[in-house]
Design a protein around this motif. Sequence first.
Motif, mmCIF file in Angstrom:
data_model
loop_
_atom_site.group_PDB
_atom_site.id
_atom_site.type_symbol
_atom_site.label_atom_id
_atom_site.label_comp_id
_atom_site.label_asym_id
_atom_site.label_seq_id
_atom_site.Cartn_x
_atom_site.Cartn_y
_atom_site.Cartn_z
ATOM 1 N N ALA A 113 10.453 13.213 -5.623
ATOM 2 C CA ALA A 113 9.080 13.065 -6.144
ATOM 3 C C ALA A 113 8.477 14.332 -6.761
ATOM 4 O O ALA A 113 7.670 14.242 -7.677
ATOM 5 C CB ALA A 113 8.124 12.527 -5.076
ATOM 6 N N VAL A 114 8.823 15.502 -6.243
ATOM 7 C CA VAL A 114 8.109 16.702 -6.686
ATOM 8 C C VAL A 114 8.927 17.590 -7.626
ATOM 9 O O VAL A 114 8.435 18.631 -8.069
ATOM 10 C CB VAL A 114 7.643 17.558 -5.480
ATOM 11 N N SER A 115 10.172 17.211 -7.934
ATOM 12 C CA SER A 115 11.065 18.131 -8.661
ATOM 13 C C SER A 115 10.433 18.668 -9.943
ATOM 14 O O SER A 115 10.405 19.877 -10.181
ATOM 15 C CB SER A 115 12.375 17.439 -9.032
ATOM 16 N N TYR A 116 9.946 17.758 -10.778
ATOM 17 C CA TYR A 116 9.438 18.226 -12.074
ATOM 18 C C TYR A 116 8.175 19.076 -11.885
ATOM 19 O O TYR A 116 7.971 20.074 -12.572
ATOM 20 C CB TYR A 116 9.186 17.048 -13.029
ATOM 21 N N ALA A 117 7.357 18.673 -10.928
ATOM 22 C CA ALA A 117 6.142 19.459 -10.654
ATOM 23 C C ALA A 117 6.531 20.860 -10.176
ATOM 24 O O ALA A 117 5.924 21.859 -10.586
ATOM 25 C CB ALA A 117 5.291 18.743 -9.609
ATOM 26 N N VAL A 118 7.544 20.948 -9.327
ATOM 27 C CA VAL A 118 8.000 22.257 -8.835
ATOM 28 C C VAL A 118 8.503 23.101 -10.012
ATOM 29 O O VAL A 118 8.206 24.296 -10.118
ATOM 30 C CB VAL A 118 9.107 22.081 -7.764
ATOM 31 N N PRO B 136 0.832 -1.199 0.000
ATOM 32 C CA PRO B 136 0.000 0.000 0.000
ATOM 33 C C PRO B 136 0.869 1.251 0.000
ATOM 34 O O PRO B 136 1.953 1.256 0.576
ATOM 35 C CB PRO B 136 -0.804 -0.107 1.290
ATOM 36 N N LEU B 137 0.385 2.294 -0.644
ATOM 37 C CA LEU B 137 1.096 3.574 -0.602
ATOM 38 C C LEU B 137 0.701 4.249 0.710
ATOM 39 O O LEU B 137 0.414 3.571 1.670
ATOM 40 C CB LEU B 137 0.751 4.377 -1.854
ATOM 41 N N THR B 138 0.673 5.548 0.764
ATOM 42 C CA THR B 138 0.371 6.215 2.038
ATOM 43 C C THR B 138 -0.989 5.766 2.570
ATOM 44 O O THR B 138 -1.965 5.742 1.816
ATOM 45 C CB THR B 138 0.309 7.737 1.818
ATOM 46 N N PRO B 139 -1.070 5.433 3.854
ATOM 47 C CA PRO B 139 -2.380 5.068 4.398
ATOM 48 C C PRO B 139 -3.362 6.234 4.311
ATOM 49 O O PRO B 139 -2.957 7.395 4.315
ATOM 50 C CB PRO B 139 -2.088 4.747 5.862
ATOM 51 N N ALA C 157 -4.461 3.785 -8.454
ATOM 52 C CA ALA C 157 -4.485 2.744 -7.419
ATOM 53 C C ALA C 157 -3.712 3.187 -6.183
ATOM 54 O O ALA C 157 -2.819 4.024 -6.263
ATOM 55 C CB ALA C 157 -3.875 1.459 -7.978
ATOM 56 N N HIS C 158 -4.067 2.590 -5.054
ATOM 57 C CA HIS C 158 -3.381 2.901 -3.795
ATOM 58 C C HIS C 158 -2.325 1.859 -3.448
ATOM 59 O O HIS C 158 -1.778 1.886 -2.351
ATOM 60 C CB HIS C 158 -4.397 2.977 -2.653
ATOM 61 N N HIS C 159 -2.107 0.909 -4.344
ATOM 62 C CA HIS C 159 -1.103 -0.129 -4.095
ATOM 63 C C HIS C 159 -0.166 -0.232 -5.281
ATOM 64 O O HIS C 159 -0.560 0.031 -6.415
ATOM 65 C CB HIS C 159 -1.766 -1.510 -3.931
ATOM 66 N N LEU D 290 1.112 14.324 -2.184
ATOM 67 C CA LEU D 290 0.969 13.440 -1.030
ATOM 68 C C LEU D 290 -0.313 12.631 -1.171
ATOM 69 O O LEU D 290 -1.275 13.090 -1.777
ATOM 70 C CB LEU D 290 0.921 14.256 0.260
ATOM 71 N N GLY D 291 -0.303 11.444 -0.613
ATOM 72 C CA GLY D 291 -1.480 10.576 -0.685
ATOM 73 C C GLY D 291 -1.155 9.319 -1.459
ATOM 74 O O GLY D 291 -1.380 8.229 -0.984
ATOM 75 N N ARG D 292 -0.589 9.487 -2.665
ATOM 76 C CA ARG D 292 -0.262 8.298 -3.460
ATOM 77 C C ARG D 292 1.205 8.310 -3.866
ATOM 78 O O ARG D 292 1.580 7.766 -4.890
ATOM 79 C CB ARG D 292 -1.132 8.227 -4.708
ATOM 80 N N THR D 293 1.998 9.002 -3.077
ATOM 81 C CA THR D 293 3.410 9.055 -3.415
ATOM 82 C C THR D 293 4.056 7.717 -3.064
ATOM 83 O O THR D 293 3.526 6.940 -2.287
ATOM 84 C CB THR D 293 4.082 10.222 -2.685
ATOM 85 N N ARG D 294 5.196 7.482 -3.676
ATOM 86 C CA ARG D 294 5.875 6.210 -3.452
ATOM 87 C C ARG D 294 7.279 6.534 -2.970
ATOM 88 O O ARG D 294 8.074 7.099 -3.698
ATOM 89 C CB ARG D 294 5.937 5.468 -4.789
ATOM 90 N N GLY D 295 7.575 6.204 -1.736
ATOM 91 C CA GLY D 295 8.907 6.508 -1.212
ATOM 92 C C GLY D 295 8.970 7.925 -0.682
ATOM 93 O O GLY D 295 7.960 8.506 -0.285
ATOM 94 N N ASP D 296 10.170 8.495 -0.708
ATOM 95 C CA ASP D 296 10.380 9.789 -0.078
ATOM 96 C C ASP D 296 9.732 10.902 -0.880
ATOM 97 O O ASP D 296 9.516 10.781 -2.085
ATOM 98 C CB ASP D 296 11.878 10.046 0.071
ATOM 99 N N TYR D 297 9.463 12.005 -0.185
ATOM 100 C CA TYR D 297 8.670 13.077 -0.784
ATOM 101 C C TYR D 297 9.180 14.428 -0.305
ATOM 102 O O TYR D 297 9.457 14.613 0.879
ATOM 103 C CB TYR D 297 7.207 12.890 -0.360
ATOM 104 N N GLY D 298 9.308 15.362 -1.220
ATOM 105 C CA GLY D 298 9.609 16.745 -0.839
ATOM 106 C C GLY D 298 11.096 17.020 -0.698
ATOM 107 O O GLY D 298 11.934 16.336 -1.280
#
Length: 482
Positions: free
Chosen positions: A401-406, A100-103, A144-146, A224-232
């Motif tokens: 995770a957010v580099s391209y979005a930033v 599962p990704l973030t609960p 999906a959340h998984h 956040l919510g469906r990220t996979r691994g480290d974030y930010g």
Amino acid sequence: MLHHRLVADSLTVEQDACAVILNRAGRCVRLTVPGTALLTVLTCLHETGFTEAELNRVVAQSRSPHLMAFWVRLAAGLTAAYWIETTVLAGEEKLVRLQPLTPAPRLGSVPGTARLSDGDVLRMAPTAVLRFGEPMPTLESGAAHHVAHVEDPRVLDLLVGLRGSATVGDTCRSSALADRDARAVLTALYDAGLLSAERDTPAQAGAADYWSDWELLFHARSRLGRTRGDYGGTFRFRGVRDPWPGIPQGFGADELIELPNDEGASRSLLDVATSRCSIREHDTENPVTAAQLGALLSRTQRVRFAREVDGYGDILRRGYPAGGSLYELEIFVLANRCADLDQGLYHYDSAWHGLRRIATGPGDLEQLSQVAQVTAQMAEPPQVVLLIAARFPRVMWKYDAVSYAVILKNVGALYDALYLHATDLGLAPCGLGGGDSDLFSAVTQIPYLECTTVGEFILGSRPVNWQRPSLPAWHPEAGGVA
Ligand SMILES: Cc1cc2nc3c(=O)[nH]c(=O)nc-3n(C[C@H](O)[C@H](O)[C@H](O)COP(=O)(O)O)c2cc1C
């Protein structure tokens, strides 16, 4: 057979005076069941996990009437809220593991169990992506959340078998897995939203139809919510590599063509903001001047402040905001017709406020210009195109995770600054929604993964008697109701 385990990484199971508390990734669930039995069961569920039969046995052995009464609903709720990792087993062998990704922030409502019938036609979900990474492939989707980790190559064969109008029955019969195990895998992947059944296809078109697999994955993984691994801002390369410098070296010729320093007079912000609009025609008699270009670049892109911060690298300040003060965006000026400036491609040196010529080959400028002209549907080539390129590693050194979005958000901030200041300077601005990054790389010979275009902005002189085109009758601002 299914094996369940509380998500292993960075989860804590604790107990205070009145509750057992699960904590992960900023999500917290408090479970109030009297006694210590719940803590014991959840700790084992976290550390080793259980098959369903083992779990039922452990709960029964706890002799806690509260836990026994509560457990079935709690386990289903935890599963539905993405706290539980489930592995489909064939005896001792792992077939597929659903991570599962973030609960979810709250316990989920108890889901119904999927009942796949023999005649169901299953497919990979339209946004599912199968990735061949190490050690084993994964199946994932932004919907999906998984993430499904394929642990046994026979599962891959099973997925490949989901083609055409093959039914669940056909697919399972032709699988190298036992029929019961193949069905368990398909059911688990279907429950996770990674497979879809033909009968589920809604008669009405829905929002899901609009998404491409990679756009949805980009959205899901960069929020956040469906990220996979480290974030930010994790500073993922700190201590491994030096951060990229704030001011790039080596773009264009050594010789600096200085731009005038005058930033021009300014109208009121309200006046500028309310009169701003996109203009796709230029005054052919009086092209934009190098002085006007200089004023615009000075107001927006020129470096106003720079400092090296220990463990962070250079931070800058420019005339628009940028994530982390990193200012990874560079402006390359394609000058077609600019008074006092030779036709050519230049890099704007934001530290020295000048232009450095980029060597180009025959036809390069025309090709770059034509892409912009077509994108803006202009009758004539634009006088100037600002090619906005990102030095990706400067941002990716810091962010997960957010580099391209930033970076894309920063492009928006720069567009707005360019629009407002170009309007204030009496010029004709027009932001563009697309461009050819490969062509930019080929022309400039700057490596694609290092720095290439993420935005384009057309600039020119405003025709003397230019007036905002009248709005079509259907337009809300023209009194219509569309
Ligand atoms: C991110 C972005 C992408 C745009 N893409 C294009 C484009 O590809 N072609 C174009 O002619 N105009 C483009 N525009 C300009 C919009 O069409 C314009 O801003 C919109 O129609 C509103 O009109 P206005 O700017 O005159 O108020 C873009 C603007 C932005 C901010």
